[in-house]
Design a protein around this motif. Structure first.
Motif, PDB file in Angstrom:
ATOM      1  N   THR A  36      48.737  47.060  27.264  1.00  0.00           N
ATOM      2  CA  THR A  36      49.077  45.985  28.228  1.00  0.00           C
ATOM      3  C   THR A  36      50.434  45.363  28.034  1.00  0.00           C
ATOM      4  OG1 THR A  36      46.741  45.604  28.350  1.00  0.00           O
ATOM      5  CG2 THR A  36      48.076  43.949  29.347  1.00  0.00           C
ATOM      6  N   GLU A 289      41.958  39.857  24.403  1.00  0.00           N
ATOM      7  CA  GLU A 289      42.604  41.147  24.146  1.00  0.00           C
ATOM      8  C   GLU A 289      44.119  41.036  24.253  1.00  0.00           C
ATOM      9  OE1 GLU A 289      40.484  43.527  26.944  1.00  0.00           O
ATOM     10  OE2 GLU A 289      41.427  42.540  28.638  1.00  0.00           O
ATOM     11  N   ASN A 356      38.192  35.991  33.939  1.00  0.00           N
ATOM     12  CA  ASN A 356      38.927  37.126  34.481  1.00  0.00           C
ATOM     13  C   ASN A 356      39.184  36.916  35.966  1.00  0.00           C
ATOM     14  OD1 ASN A 356      39.173  39.114  32.170  1.00  0.00           O
ATOM     15  ND2 ASN A 356      37.010  38.555  32.089  1.00  0.00           N
ATOM     16  N   ILE A 359      39.571  40.715  42.575  1.00  0.00           N
ATOM     17  CA  ILE A 359      40.257  40.984  43.846  1.00  0.00           C
ATOM     18  C   ILE A 359      39.421  40.356  44.966  1.00  0.00           C
ATOM     19  CG2 ILE A 359      40.783  42.830  45.510  1.00  0.00           C
ATOM     20  CD1 ILE A 359      41.709  44.520  43.083  1.00  0.00           C
ATOM     21  N   ASN A 379      44.619  48.293  39.314  1.00  0.00           N
ATOM     22  CA  ASN A 379      44.917  48.522  37.898  1.00  0.00           C
ATOM     23  C   ASN A 379      43.770  49.244  37.205  1.00  0.00           C
ATOM     24  OD1 ASN A 379      47.290  47.033  38.228  1.00  0.00           O
ATOM     25  ND2 ASN A 379      46.238  45.119  37.811  1.00  0.00           N
ATOM     26  N   GLY A 380      42.607  48.619  37.239  1.00  0.00           N
ATOM     27  CA  GLY A 380      41.451  49.178  36.542  1.00  0.00           C
ATOM     28  C   GLY A 380      40.593  48.039  36.025  1.00  0.00           C
ATOM     29  N   GLY A 382      39.750  47.473  32.986  1.00  0.00           N
ATOM     30  CA  GLY A 382      40.289  46.951  31.731  1.00  0.00           C
ATOM     31  C   GLY A 382      39.186  46.438  30.832  1.00  0.00           C
ATOM     32  N   GLY A 383      39.429  45.274  30.261  1.00  0.00           N
ATOM     33  CA  GLY A 383      38.421  44.697  29.370  1.00  0.00           C
ATOM     34  C   GLY A 383      37.505  43.726  30.075  1.00  0.00           C
ATOM     35  N   SER A 384      37.683  43.561  31.391  1.00  0.00           N
ATOM     36  CA  SER A 384      36.926  42.499  32.066  1.00  0.00           C
ATOM     37  C   SER A 384      35.420  42.709  31.965  1.00  0.00           C
ATOM     38  CB  SER A 384      37.375  42.340  33.521  1.00  0.00           C
ATOM     39  OG  SER A 384      37.239  43.543  34.235  1.00  0.00           O
ATOM     40  N   LYS A 403      47.019  37.872  51.197  1.00  0.00           N
ATOM     41  CA  LYS A 403      47.902  38.302  52.301  1.00  0.00           C
ATOM     42  C   LYS A 403      48.046  37.201  53.368  1.00  0.00           C
ATOM     43  CE  LYS A 403      48.557  42.424  50.472  1.00  0.00           C
ATOM     44  NZ  LYS A 403      49.711  42.540  49.584  1.00  0.00           N
TER      45      LYS A 403
HETATM   46  O1  0RQ Z   1      48.968  42.671  46.148  1.00  0.00           O
HETATM   47  O2  0RQ Z   1      50.986  43.179  44.875  1.00  0.00           O
HETATM   48  O3  0RQ Z   1      50.700  44.006  47.228  1.00  0.00           O
HETATM   49  O4  0RQ Z   1      51.062  41.566  46.771  1.00  0.00           O
HETATM   50  O5  0RQ Z   1      46.206  42.349  44.967  1.00  0.00           O
HETATM   51  O6  0RQ Z   1      46.952  40.146  43.355  1.00  0.00           O
HETATM   52  O7  0RQ Z   1      47.116  37.681  43.503  1.00  0.00           O
HETATM   53  O8  0RQ Z   1      49.016  39.025  42.407  1.00  0.00           O
HETATM   54  O9  0RQ Z   1      46.705  38.745  41.355  1.00  0.00           O
HETATM   55  O10 0RQ Z   1      48.267  39.409  39.428  1.00  0.00           O
HETATM   56  O11 0RQ Z   1      46.301  37.841  39.182  1.00  0.00           O
HETATM   57  O12 0RQ Z   1      45.946  40.303  39.594  1.00  0.00           O
HETATM   58  C1  0RQ Z   1      42.438  41.478  39.865  1.00  0.00           C
HETATM   59  C2  0RQ Z   1      44.514  42.822  40.177  1.00  0.00           C
HETATM   60  C3  0RQ Z   1      44.614  40.308  39.965  1.00  0.00           C
HETATM   61  C4  0RQ Z   1      44.086  41.714  37.942  1.00  0.00           C
HETATM   62  C5  0RQ Z   1      43.904  41.606  39.497  1.00  0.00           C
HETATM   63  C6  0RQ Z   1      46.267  41.865  46.309  1.00  0.00           C
HETATM   64  C7  0RQ Z   1      47.410  40.869  46.287  1.00  0.00           C
HETATM   65  C8  0RQ Z   1      48.399  41.604  45.412  1.00  0.00           C
HETATM   66  C9  0RQ Z   1      47.371  41.430  43.048  1.00  0.00           C
HETATM   67  P1  0RQ Z   1      50.561  42.876  46.270  1.00  0.00           P
HETATM   68  P2  0RQ Z   1      47.561  38.838  42.670  1.00  0.00           P
HETATM   69  P3  0RQ Z   1      46.890  39.020  39.818  1.00  0.00           P
HETATM   70  C10 0RQ Z   1      42.086  41.686  30.760  1.00  0.00           C
HETATM   71  C11 0RQ Z   1      41.104  41.834  31.845  1.00  0.00           C
HETATM   72  C12 0RQ Z   1      41.243  43.763  36.343  1.00  0.00           C
HETATM   73  C13 0RQ Z   1      41.453  43.985  34.865  1.00  0.00           C
HETATM   74  C14 0RQ Z   1      41.077  42.806  34.043  1.00  0.00           C
HETATM   75  C15 0RQ Z   1      43.345  42.916  37.354  1.00  0.00           C
HETATM   76  C16 0RQ Z   1      47.493  42.240  44.361  1.00  0.00           C
HETATM   77  O13 0RQ Z   1      43.603  40.558  37.337  1.00  0.00           O
HETATM   78  O14 0RQ Z   1      43.861  44.025  37.347  1.00  0.00           O
HETATM   79  O15 0RQ Z   1      40.484  41.847  34.516  1.00  0.00           O
HETATM   80  N1  0RQ Z   1      42.094  42.716  36.864  1.00  0.00           N
HETATM   81  N2  0RQ Z   1      41.397  42.868  32.778  1.00  0.00           N
HETATM   82  O16 0RQ Z   1      47.905  40.621  47.592  1.00  0.00           O
HETATM   83  C17 0RQ Z   1      43.105  43.002  49.170  1.00  0.00           C
HETATM   84  C18 0RQ Z   1      41.927  41.147  48.389  1.00  0.00           C
HETATM   85  C19 0RQ Z   1      43.011  40.864  47.520  1.00  0.00           C
HETATM   86  C20 0RQ Z   1      44.116  41.724  47.551  1.00  0.00           C
HETATM   87  C21 0RQ Z   1      44.451  40.149  46.070  1.00  0.00           C
HETATM   88  N3  0RQ Z   1      40.849  40.372  48.417  1.00  0.00           N
HETATM   89  N4  0RQ Z   1      42.014  42.231  49.177  1.00  0.00           N
HETATM   90  N5  0RQ Z   1      44.158  42.798  48.361  1.00  0.00           N
HETATM   91  N6  0RQ Z   1      44.981  41.245  46.637  1.00  0.00           N
HETATM   92  N7  0RQ Z   1      43.247  39.888  46.607  1.00  0.00           N
HETATM   93  C22 0RQ Z   1      43.271  42.598  30.560  1.00  0.00           C
HETATM   94  C23 0RQ Z   1      43.005  44.023  30.197  1.00  0.00           C
HETATM   95  O17 0RQ Z   1      42.027  44.525  30.520  1.00  0.00           O
HETATM   96  C24 0RQ Z   1      43.952  44.808  29.426  1.00  0.00           C
END
Ligand code: 0RQ
Length: 495
Positions: A36, A289, A356, A359, A379-380, A382-384, A403
């Motif tokens: 990460t 993490e 966490n 989306i 992304n995936g 991940g650890g969520s 959006k």
């Molecule tokens: O899209 O980049 O085209 O603008 O999704 O959204 O609001 O920038 O959110 O940066 O906080 O990431 C869930 C992806 C959120 C992240 C997620 C679109 C939005 C944007 C990103 P653009 P934001 P963030 C610990 C735990 C899973 C892994 C995890 C993640 C893009 O937190 O990857 O939790 N989590 N790991 O416009 C369609 C919707 C949307 C949408 C947002 N409802 N429908 N598109 N977007 N909501 C770490 C590790 O595991 C290592």
């Protein structure tokens, strides 16, 4: 050189990245350090990508890592069309494009599973491990750099090892790691962590140094982006969460200094941590993490007394601040392999509070963390999942709309489900908080719609719910994904 490579016999294995990359052949499985995106190898993957692009011959490897890695690895290899299979987590745009265009097979895995899957042979043979290190000890053991991830199991199981010694990281990082590897079932013992601060292993990775075939010297820093400004919605979510923690303390369900906290990646997660800086909580402990910039602020102002993680995900400014005061921070920060930082056993024992980002979330509390409109990987997981399923209290945050309001993040039915209603306990948007503990699906639906949905969509969500045929869960199956369909056709979920 000698202060970085303390085992004399290894000095003659120092070579250029181009020479080291020759060890990697078409069809191999390559496993690397990196989490990460901290502590991933940079020079060798870049050299490999250049070789592949110059030859223009088809060349594909399976690429396994700890979690996301930077452009020098995922980006370079994705652009060279050299990644056949990728696991367990990524955030790089060209790699993401390769996955969504069908050129890369992506296996989106719980981060805590990877080491075991390798150990049990579920993922096949690891041909080469490439790991970033700050030094090699007299015994030939590896001192990792800014992350631990899956590196211990990768170097243990790989046929050969390539080490990138990165002199951008100071030798003083030595001592921040705590390397512990569990046994194989059925002889597995309890992981002896009783407190987040417990040290249970070595400060280095034991390795058979005969397997180290190449050592490459680099000084390329990790490429970790700075966080964007905290927006109003994130600030509001942080406020709701902090109010919720106060309420739990008042009800004597949490102690004054809470239980260990996990916080995910992304801008919302960063805002929540920043919100804690301003709160009146103190002596908090982090069992997470990723350790991001906000954690340094929390340590400096006394809010947090200790943080355990698997990587130092610090921006260029953050890492400079960390290195300028490394001995101070080293007493308060510990890095563990991801199978330990994300261990369900330890998370459940310590009572970790997980936070966490989602989306989208549906009215019954199912969470989609990964796939946009059910089809395109972001992304995936991940650890969520590791944290959510085993947390003392599991929390998901999301802005209620995306959006510019054309998407409601609260939907009738999620287009992909990563975390089911059984695991999701609290939902937070800028509109408010839905505490789902002890609620039936029908109670959950009303609470989520009324407390968390955006006013523009609330009425329509209630209508969907009310019109649903009665059952344990009310769903109109022919309408369940109609909101997503409408967005795909009209670029808005609005009617
Ligand atoms: O899209 O980049 O085209 O603008 O999704 O959204 O609001 O920038 O959110 O940066 O906080 O990431 C869930 C992806 C959120 C992240 C997620 C679109 C939005 C944007 C990103 P653009 P934001 P963030 C610990 C735990 C899973 C892994 C995890 C993640 C893009 O937190 O990857 O939790 N989590 N790991 O416009 C369609 C919707 C949307 C949408 C947002 N409802 N429908 N598109 N977007 N909501 C770490 C590790 O595991 C290592």
């Amino acid at each position: 050189l000698k202060d970085r490579i303390k085992k004399e016999e290894l000095l003659n294995r120092v070579m250029s990245p181009q020479e080291a990359a020759v060890f990697i052949k078409d069809g191999m499985t390559v496993a690397t350090s990196g989490f990460t995106p901290a502590g991933y190898p940079k020079a060798v993957p870049k050299a490999l990508a250049e070789r592949i692009k110059a030859k223009e011959e088809p060349f594909k490897i399976n690429l396994y890592t700890g979690a996301s890695v930077g452009d020098e690895l995922d980006g370079e290899l994705a652009r060279a069309k050299a990644i056949g299979k990728r696991l367990p987590y990524q955030t790089q745009k060209d790699c993401r494009r390769g996955i969504n265009q069908g050129n890369i097979h992506y296996v989106d895995m719980h981060l805590s599973h990877v080491s075991d899957f390798v150990r049990y042979g579920f993922l096949g043979n690891i041909d080469v491990a490439i790991v970033e290190a700050v030094a090699i000890t007299e015994e030939g053991f590896i001192i990792p750099s800014t992350s631990l991830g899956n590196t211990p199991v990768f170097v243990e199981t790989a046929d050969i090892i390539i080490v990138e010694i990165n002199t951008h990281h100071p030798l003083e990082l030595w001592g921040i790691h705590d390397v512990y590897q569990p046994e194989k079932p059925p002889f597995r013992k309890p992981i002896p962590i009783l407190k987040a601060t417990d040290r249970i292993g070595d400060a280095f990775i034991r390795v058979d140094s005969k397997k180290i075939k190449a050592i490459v010297m680099t000084d390329i820093p990790d490429s970790i982006a700075s966080f964007s400004e905290i927006d109003k919605a994130s600030e509001k979510m942080a406020e709701h969460l902090i109010d919720f923690f106060h309420l739990e303390v008042n009800k004597k369900r949490l102690p004054q200094n809470l239980f260990p906290l996990q916080s995910g990646v992304g801008s919302v997660a960063n805002a929540v941590l920043a919100g804690l800086v301003k709160s009146n909580f103190y002596d908090l402990v982090i069992y997470s993490e990723v350790i991001q910039d906000a954690v340094l602020d929390l340590i400096d102002n006394g809010t947090v007394k200790f943080a355990s993680g698997s990587s130092l995900t610090l921006s260029p400014k953050g890492i400079e601040r960390f290195y300028n005061n490394i001995n101070y921070y080293k007493e308060k920060i510990l890095l563990r392999p991801q199978e330990i930082s994300n261990s369900p056993e330890v998370i459940r024992r310590l009572g970790v509070i997980s936070m966490n980002t989602a989306i989208e979330i549906d009215i019954y509390g199912h969470v989609n963390s990964t796939n946009i409109m059910g089809t395109n990987m972001m992304n995936g997981i991940g650890g969520s999942g590791d944290f959510t399923r085993n947390a003392f209290i599991s929390i998901f945050t999301t802005p209620s709309i995306a959006k510019e309001g054309d998407i409601s993040s609260i939907v009738p039915f999620v287009s992909h489900c990563d975390h089911s209603e059984h695991d999701v306990q609290v939902v937070v948007t800028e509109q408010g908080i839905a505490d789902l503990r002890g609620l039936s699906p029908k109670e959950k639906a009303k609470t989520i719609i009324n407390n968390c949905a955006h006013p523009d969509y609330r009425h329509e969500l209630l209508e969907y719910y009310n019109k649903g045929p009665n059952g344990h869960i009310k769903h109109q199956l022919n309408e369940a994904l109609s909101w997503h369909m409408r967005y795909l056709q009209k670029k808005t979920m609005k009617r």
